[in-house]
Design a protein around this motif. Structure first.
Motif, PDB file in Angstrom:
ATOM      1  N   PHE A 146      65.603  34.892  32.432  1.00 59.54           N
ATOM      2  CA  PHE A 146      66.553  34.486  31.381  1.00 59.54           C
ATOM      3  C   PHE A 146      65.914  34.553  29.996  1.00 59.54           C
ATOM      4  O   PHE A 146      66.046  33.627  29.194  1.00 59.54           O
ATOM      5  CB  PHE A 146      67.087  33.076  31.636  1.00 59.54           C
ATOM      6  N   GLY A 147      65.204  35.619  29.727  1.00 57.36           N
ATOM      7  CA  GLY A 147      64.620  35.822  28.409  1.00 57.36           C
ATOM      8  C   GLY A 147      63.285  35.133  28.195  1.00 57.36           C
ATOM      9  O   GLY A 147      62.646  35.344  27.165  1.00 57.36           O
ATOM     10  N   ASN A 148      62.851  34.328  29.131  1.00 58.87           N
ATOM     11  CA  ASN A 148      61.544  33.683  29.037  1.00 58.87           C
ATOM     12  C   ASN A 148      60.537  34.470  29.875  1.00 58.87           C
ATOM     13  O   ASN A 148      60.833  34.863  30.999  1.00 58.87           O
ATOM     14  CB  ASN A 148      61.605  32.243  29.553  1.00 58.87           C
ATOM     15  N   ASN A 149      59.374  34.684  29.319  1.00 59.45           N
ATOM     16  CA  ASN A 149      58.317  35.385  30.037  1.00 59.45           C
ATOM     17  C   ASN A 149      57.340  34.374  30.610  1.00 59.45           C
ATOM     18  O   ASN A 149      56.683  33.658  29.858  1.00 59.45           O
ATOM     19  CB  ASN A 149      57.572  36.332  29.097  1.00 59.45           C
ATOM     20  N   TYR A 150      57.237  34.328  31.919  1.00 55.52           N
ATOM     21  CA  TYR A 150      56.304  33.420  32.574  1.00 55.52           C
ATOM     22  C   TYR A 150      55.069  34.197  33.001  1.00 55.52           C
ATOM     23  O   TYR A 150      55.156  35.337  33.492  1.00 55.52           O
ATOM     24  CB  TYR A 150      56.951  32.744  33.780  1.00 55.52           C
ATOM     25  N   TRP A 151      53.914  33.572  32.812  1.00 57.50           N
ATOM     26  CA  TRP A 151      52.635  34.205  33.113  1.00 57.50           C
ATOM     27  C   TRP A 151      51.772  33.287  33.974  1.00 57.50           C
ATOM     28  O   TRP A 151      51.810  32.068  33.831  1.00 57.50           O
ATOM     29  CB  TRP A 151      51.862  34.485  31.819  1.00 57.50           C
ATOM     30  N   GLY A 152      50.974  33.914  34.827  1.00 60.15           N
ATOM     31  CA  GLY A 152      49.944  33.177  35.507  1.00 60.15           C
ATOM     32  C   GLY A 152      48.714  33.085  34.618  1.00 60.15           C
ATOM     33  O   GLY A 152      48.659  33.717  33.559  1.00 60.15           O
ATOM     34  N   PRO A 153      47.711  32.316  35.021  1.00 62.78           N
ATOM     35  CA  PRO A 153      46.492  32.171  34.213  1.00 62.78           C
ATOM     36  C   PRO A 153      45.601  33.400  34.249  1.00 62.78           C
ATOM     37  O   PRO A 153      44.704  33.541  33.412  1.00 62.78           O
ATOM     38  CB  PRO A 153      45.785  30.978  34.853  1.00 62.78           C
ATOM     39  N   GLY A 154      45.841  34.315  35.203  1.00 63.76           N
ATOM     40  CA  GLY A 154      45.038  35.529  35.290  1.00 63.76           C
ATOM     41  C   GLY A 154      43.953  35.439  36.345  1.00 63.76           C
ATOM     42  O   GLY A 154      43.465  34.350  36.669  1.00 63.76           O
ATOM     43  N   THR A 155      43.578  36.601  36.853  1.00 63.56           N
ATOM     44  CA  THR A 155      42.489  36.683  37.815  1.00 63.56           C
ATOM     45  C   THR A 155      41.621  37.888  37.457  1.00 63.56           C
ATOM     46  O   THR A 155      42.141  38.951  37.125  1.00 63.56           O
ATOM     47  CB  THR A 155      43.019  36.765  39.254  1.00 63.56           C
ATOM     48  N   GLN A 156      40.323  37.706  37.489  1.00 64.17           N
ATOM     49  CA  GLN A 156      39.405  38.733  37.011  1.00 64.17           C
ATOM     50  C   GLN A 156      39.105  39.768  38.085  1.00 64.17           C
ATOM     51  O   GLN A 156      38.806  39.429  39.233  1.00 64.17           O
ATOM     52  CB  GLN A 156      38.088  38.089  36.556  1.00 64.17           C
ATOM     53  N   VAL A 157      39.183  41.020  37.675  1.00 65.41           N
ATOM     54  CA  VAL A 157      38.782  42.141  38.526  1.00 65.41           C
ATOM     55  C   VAL A 157      37.688  42.902  37.788  1.00 65.41           C
ATOM     56  O   VAL A 157      37.886  43.306  36.637  1.00 65.41           O
ATOM     57  CB  VAL A 157      39.968  43.072  38.828  1.00 65.41           C
ATOM     58  N   THR A 158      36.559  43.064  38.439  1.00 70.51           N
ATOM     59  CA  THR A 158      35.444  43.782  37.847  1.00 70.51           C
ATOM     60  C   THR A 158      35.022  44.900  38.782  1.00 70.51           C
ATOM     61  O   THR A 158      34.768  44.661  39.964  1.00 70.51           O
ATOM     62  CB  THR A 158      34.248  42.848  37.593  1.00 70.51           C
ATOM     63  N   VAL A 159      34.976  46.109  38.252  1.00 68.13           N
ATOM     64  CA  VAL A 159      34.594  47.283  39.036  1.00 68.13           C
ATOM     65  C   VAL A 159      33.264  47.800  38.488  1.00 68.13           C
ATOM     66  O   VAL A 159      33.178  48.183  37.320  1.00 68.13           O
ATOM     67  CB  VAL A 159      35.662  48.377  38.975  1.00 68.13           C
ATOM     68  N   SER A 160      32.262  47.799  39.322  1.00 68.50           N
ATOM     69  CA  SER A 160      30.940  48.248  38.885  1.00 68.50           C
ATOM     70  C   SER A 160      30.770  49.742  39.162  1.00 68.50           C
ATOM     71  O   SER A 160      31.319  50.277  40.128  1.00 68.50           O
ATOM     72  CB  SER A 160      29.850  47.466  39.609  1.00 68.50           C
ATOM     73  N   SER A 161      30.008  50.392  38.288  1.00 71.24           N
ATOM     74  CA  SER A 161      29.798  51.837  38.445  1.00 71.24           C
ATOM     75  C   SER A 161      28.593  52.122  39.308  1.00 71.24           C
ATOM     76  O   SER A 161      27.829  51.233  39.663  1.00 71.24           O
ATOM     77  CB  SER A 161      29.626  52.474  37.068  1.00 71.24           C
TER      78      SER A 161
END
Length: 115
Positions: free
Chosen positions: A100-115
């Motif tokens: 309904f026009g509101n954007n809900y977000w989670g706190p985020g989760t970190q993804v790290t890809v090593s070379s």
């Protein structure tokens, strides 16, 4: 109100795989589409993938063929299966649900890809 919580953070090597999950709670019956965004250090947040209530999907070009978004409405959850990961995929990944026009977000989760 909708609450979103991501899980599945991790450190993987190039070429590896990781599955992110997002659990929704609250007024989940109003949720239609859900999406995954990511934000790398020094860069703007970008849309990674989106899935509609009917299951139609969208992927940004850089992840096509490598990532797959899915949802389980019975569990109020959305998933992001990531394969063939590359260092450029390193970012904080956010779950998103516009309601309904509101954007809900989670706190985020970190993804790290090593070379």
């Amino acid at each position: 109100q909708v609450q979103l919580v991501e899980s599945g953070r991790g450190l993987v090597q190039t070429g590896g795989s990781l599955r992110l999950s997002c659990a929704a709670s609250g007024d989940t019956f109003n949720i239609k589409s859900m999406a995954w965004y990511r934000q790398a250090p020094g860069k703007q947040r970008e849309l990674v993938a989106r899935i509609s209530s009917g299951g139609a999907t969208y992927y940004t070009n850089s992840v096509k063929g490598r990532f797959s978004i899915s949802r389980d409405d019975a569990k109020n959850a959305v998933y992001l299966q990531m394969s063939t990961l590359i260092p450029e995929d390193t970012a904080l990944y956010y779950c998103n649900a516009p309601v309904f026009g509101n954007n809900y977000w989670g706190p985020g989760t970190q993804v790290t890809v090593s070379s």
